[in-house]
Write a protein that holds these residues in place. Structure first.
Motif, PDB file in Angstrom:
ATOM      1  N   ALA A 117       4.642 -21.644 -19.029  1.00  0.00           N
ATOM      2  CA  ALA A 117       4.775 -22.380 -20.220  1.00  0.00           C
ATOM      3  C   ALA A 117       4.466 -21.331 -21.543  1.00  0.00           C
ATOM      4  CB  ALA A 117       3.788 -23.637 -20.217  1.00  0.00           C
ATOM      5  N   GLU A 118       4.758 -21.804 -22.647  1.00  0.00           N
ATOM      6  CA  GLU A 118       4.283 -21.022 -23.832  1.00  0.00           C
ATOM      7  C   GLU A 118       3.068 -21.887 -24.375  1.00  0.00           C
ATOM      8  OE1 GLU A 118       6.748 -19.906 -27.017  1.00  0.00           O
ATOM      9  OE2 GLU A 118       5.262 -19.776 -28.478  1.00  0.00           O
ATOM     10  N   ARG A 156       7.071 -27.425 -21.458  1.00  0.00           N
ATOM     11  CA  ARG A 156       7.235 -25.972 -21.653  1.00  0.00           C
ATOM     12  C   ARG A 156       6.619 -25.187 -22.870  1.00  0.00           C
ATOM     13  NH1 ARG A 156      13.846 -26.547 -21.452  1.00  0.00           N
ATOM     14  NH2 ARG A 156      13.952 -27.553 -19.301  1.00  0.00           N
ATOM     15  N   THR A 157       6.092 -26.094 -23.568  1.00  0.00           N
ATOM     16  CA  THR A 157       5.166 -25.571 -24.799  1.00  0.00           C
ATOM     17  C   THR A 157       3.873 -26.436 -24.764  1.00  0.00           C
ATOM     18  OG1 THR A 157       7.207 -25.091 -25.736  1.00  0.00           O
ATOM     19  CG2 THR A 157       5.104 -25.019 -27.253  1.00  0.00           C
ATOM     20  N   ASP A 185      12.401 -21.674 -20.237  1.00  0.00           N
ATOM     21  CA  ASP A 185      12.650 -23.034 -19.125  1.00  0.00           C
ATOM     22  C   ASP A 185      11.863 -22.523 -17.707  1.00  0.00           C
ATOM     23  OD1 ASP A 185      13.526 -24.623 -17.190  1.00  0.00           O
ATOM     24  OD2 ASP A 185      15.635 -24.567 -17.495  1.00  0.00           O
ATOM     25  N   PRO A 186      10.893 -23.199 -17.375  1.00  0.00           N
ATOM     26  CA  PRO A 186      10.183 -22.778 -16.189  1.00  0.00           C
ATOM     27  C   PRO A 186      11.200 -22.831 -14.971  1.00  0.00           C
ATOM     28  CG  PRO A 186       8.948 -24.573 -17.281  1.00  0.00           C
ATOM     29  CD  PRO A 186      10.297 -24.524 -17.965  1.00  0.00           C
ATOM     30  N   LYS A 200       4.093 -31.178 -17.274  1.00  0.00           N
ATOM     31  CA  LYS A 200       5.707 -30.888 -17.559  1.00  0.00           C
ATOM     32  C   LYS A 200       6.011 -30.270 -18.728  1.00  0.00           C
ATOM     33  CE  LYS A 200       6.562 -34.219 -14.453  1.00  0.00           C
ATOM     34  NZ  LYS A 200       7.238 -34.008 -13.079  1.00  0.00           N
ATOM     35  N   ALA A 233      11.553 -22.217 -26.183  1.00  0.00           N
ATOM     36  CA  ALA A 233      10.630 -22.155 -25.069  1.00  0.00           C
ATOM     37  C   ALA A 233      11.541 -21.832 -23.908  1.00  0.00           C
ATOM     38  CB  ALA A 233      10.074 -23.638 -24.951  1.00  0.00           C
ATOM     39  N   ASP A 252      18.955 -31.936 -19.939  1.00  0.00           N
ATOM     40  CA  ASP A 252      17.925 -30.947 -20.068  1.00  0.00           C
ATOM     41  C   ASP A 252      17.241 -31.216 -21.266  1.00  0.00           C
ATOM     42  OD1 ASP A 252      16.027 -29.228 -19.291  1.00  0.00           O
ATOM     43  OD2 ASP A 252      17.229 -27.571 -20.291  1.00  0.00           O
ATOM     44  N   TRP A 309       9.968 -24.036 -30.450  1.00  0.00           N
ATOM     45  CA  TRP A 309       9.845 -24.957 -29.409  1.00  0.00           C
ATOM     46  C   TRP A 309      11.345 -25.113 -28.809  1.00  0.00           C
ATOM     47  CZ3 TRP A 309       7.257 -29.588 -32.304  1.00  0.00           C
ATOM     48  CH2 TRP A 309       5.754 -29.463 -32.389  1.00  0.00           C
ATOM     49  N   SER A 330      13.294 -30.060 -23.398  1.00  0.00           N
ATOM     50  CA  SER A 330      12.148 -29.442 -23.409  1.00  0.00           C
ATOM     51  C   SER A 330      10.992 -30.253 -23.949  1.00  0.00           C
ATOM     52  CB  SER A 330      12.411 -28.121 -24.550  1.00  0.00           C
ATOM     53  OG  SER A 330      11.305 -27.118 -24.154  1.00  0.00           O
TER      54      SER A 330
END
Lengths: 310, 311
Positions: free
Chosen positions: B212-213, B171-172, B286-287, B169, B284, B52, B281, B54
């Motif tokens: 997302a942020e 997350r931030t 996780d979607p 894609k 952030a 994984d 970051w 981010s």
């Protein structure tokens, strides 16, 4: 048992001097504290005797680049456990490790050795230079008059090479105001030593190398140069090579590690007074090693640690 | 043994190359190693299949300080632990080095700079894995690197935002406000318009996921000091306020940050504002774990069989 060690290190990191002093130590049996002894005096000893002779005579030990890659084998016995081991050390030219960074290629022999290794000896010179000092940090260190001298030199407008046709950036404007000189082009050979070492170790975490847990003894060579710092070898690593230190702290699952400070030469060969004084010592006592168990002359300590199974 | 971890026998962290990407040999003596430069989209995909990570999309027009923001974080790790984190790994170590070089004394420059990112380079990524200093928990970041010209084009043709892979894609999503242009009265309005337009194009295209942020990050804050910068600071405060108001209901989190990654004059503290930005970051959302999973309607016999087995 067999113990295949792999030696990793950039040029002039003390790999061959370590081997020379190690061979003298185990072969001479001068030092009672030395835990590993020579079990059998056999095989091709030309290279070992050549480098050990230079070491004993206070001469520069020939670099691997001068004699070519050599596989060194020593049959050793542990005085404490009685375990016998054939220790192999492929002594590769440090330039082959530079090629790993600069050209992104490695010697097939190194790849094969690493597949079968029972422990890594990573050599790091304490005489490090250029670990990423920034322009801003350098400018702060310079006296004001030198900074103003710099400002009078050069012609930034010609040398910055900006291809932009609109407003210049702050850096460009400040450079123009200060008369900054142009930039050197980046090339891989300019990568600082600590980053090179992290890259060498990082490469072992992915193909074509076989990723697995390894034991890693970090040998900081020319340890006598650090004596004024009163730091332990691990502390020295954290201060002088912080990226390596962080990498090792966070990759314990891949590299079970220990750090040693080693002065295998024992003296600066250009310092004639120091050499004269060193001649009064038993040759083995020129060696200094600082590890987790303190200070001594037993250069086999990292090998004993590498061979230990926990 | 002084290794900090107690779980040495745990999974060894490895990057297994996907099938078909075995390393070619060069003759008998040499073997080619994987690149350690910037990651391509394919490289980033391979990384994401391994573990994984981010993704942080850094968005803004050229010369806004996007690359400097990221490379100065790396430069802090070169000097030691940073933002309560330890450097752990990077598959783009030489990419960081190349982009950092012009800020180093070794370059011979007397003023630090960052090489321009060319439009021809397309989309690439920095990879940075760090561990918490206390718990050694590792987090991987993929940080986007794309020429500002592409984002400028999105201002003019907003439909193009949908094709920004890094945004969809992420997350931030970091929208860059160029502090240098903000400080210049003649260019201030345009600087504000730039970030407003780009953010609007991206949000309205639907490219960004709601989980997302989104962040408004002002760079080069060292140029926004002193009383002469008051009009710029006022304009920035208004922009930040509107950014928060406009997007707080549309995204999981909306924040603003002011940074000075590298004050060329050395008057402002190094990496000002970067530690908190990096920590944001790393934290952030996780979607994939935001919101309840949608259960499909089970209608046929196989579905019912599956349901009975699960029960």
């Amino acid at each position: 048992m067999d113990a295949d060690f792999v030696i990793v290190g950039l040029p002039s990191s003390g790999k061959t001097t370590f081997l020379a002093a190690l061979w003298h130590l185990v072969e001479s049996e001068e030092d009672e504290e030395c835990r590993l002894k020579l079990e059998a005096y056999e095989g091709d000893l030309v290279y070992l005797n050549q480098i050990a002779e230079a070491w004993r005579n206070f001469e520069e030990v020939p670099r691997t680049s001068q004699v070519g890659d050599v596989d060194v084998t020593m049959r050793l016995v542990d005085q404490v456990t009685g375990v016998k081991a054939t220790a192999s050390f492929p002594d590769l030219d440090g330039e082959t490790f530079n090629a790993q960074i600069d050209d992104r290629r490695c010697r097939r022999k190194f790849l094969d050795d690493v597949v079968a290794d029972d422990g890594l000896l990573l050599f790091v010179s304490s005489n490090v230079k250029g670990n990423g000092l920034s322009v801003v940090e350098l400018n702060k260190m310079l006296p004001a008059d030198i900074e103003s001298e710099q400002a009078q030199d050069g012609n930034a407008d010609d040398q910055l090479g900006s291809t932009d046709d609109d407003e210049p950036s702050v850096a460009e404007k400040t450079a123009a105001e200060s008369g900054a000189t142009g930039y050197a082009e980046w090339e891989p050979k300019l990568v600082p030593p600590q980053v090179r070492i992290v890259q060498l170790l990082s490469d072992l975490l992915r193909g074509p190398f076989e990723p697995r847990q390894r034991r890693l003894a970090v040998i900081i060579s020319a340890w006598d140069l650090t004596r004024g710092m009163t730091l332990s070898p691990r502390e020295w690593l954290a201060v002088q090579m912080p990226l390596v230190d962080q990498f090792l702290r966070t990759n314990g699952a891949s590299f079970v590690n220990e750090v040693y400070g080693v002065s295998a030469q024992g003296v600066d060969l250009n310092d004639h007074a120091a050499v004269d004084q060193a001649t009064t010592l038993q040759a083995s006592h020129r060696i200094l090693i600082v590890g987790p168990e303190g200070e001594g002359h037993d250069l086999t300590a990292p090998l004993v640690w590498l061979m230990a199974r926990e | 043994m002084s290794d900090a971890r107690t779980d040495d026998e745990a999974d060894v962290d490895v990057f297994e190359r996907p099938a078909g990407q075995e390393t070619p040999d060069i003759g008998d003596r040499w073997v080619t190693l994987p690149s350690a430069g910037m990651l391509s989209i394919e490289d980033a995909d391979a990384l994401l299949r391994w573990r994984d990570a981010s993704l942080v999309a850094v968005v803004g027009e050229r010369k806004g300080g996007k690359t400097t923001l990221i490379t100065e974080m790396y430069e802090q790790f070169v000097r030691g632990p940073f933002a309560n984190c330890l450097f752990s790994h990077s598959l783009s170590l030489l990419g960081f080095e190349r982009k950092s070089f012009q800020s180093r004394a070794e370059s011979g420059a007397s003023v630090p700079d960052t090489p321009r990112t060319s439009k021809q380079d397309g989309l690439s990524f920095f990879h940075l894995a760090v561990c918490g200093e206390d718990d050694l928990r590792r987090t991987d970041l993929l940080l986007s690197e794309r020429a500002g010209e592409v984002y400028r084009e999105v201002r003019d043709l907003p439909a193009g935002a949908a094709a920004l892979t890094e945004v969809s894609k992420a997350r931030t999503i970091v929208f860059i406000v160029d502090g240098e242009r903000l400080a210049d009265g003649k260019r201030r309005a345009e600087a504000i318009s730039s970030v407003r337009n780009i953010a609007r194009a991206i949000v309205e295209s639907g490219a960004a996921v709601n989980a997302a942020e989104v962040q408004l990050v002002t760079t080069k804050s060292d140029l926004l000091q002193g009383s002469t910068a008051d009009p710029a600071i006022e304009a920035l405060a208004l922009l930040e306020e509107r950014f928060l108001t406009n997007y707080e209901s549309r995204f999981a989190s909306v924040t603003t940050h002011r940074t000075a990654a590298r004050d060329p004059k050395g008057e402002m503290e190094a990496a000002y504002g970067l530690a908190s930005l990096l920590r944001s970051w790393l934290a952030a959302p996780d979607p994939a774990v935001v919101g309840p999973a949608v259960v499909p309607n089970l209608v046929d016999e196989f579905d019912r069989l599956l349901k009975r087995k699960a029960a």
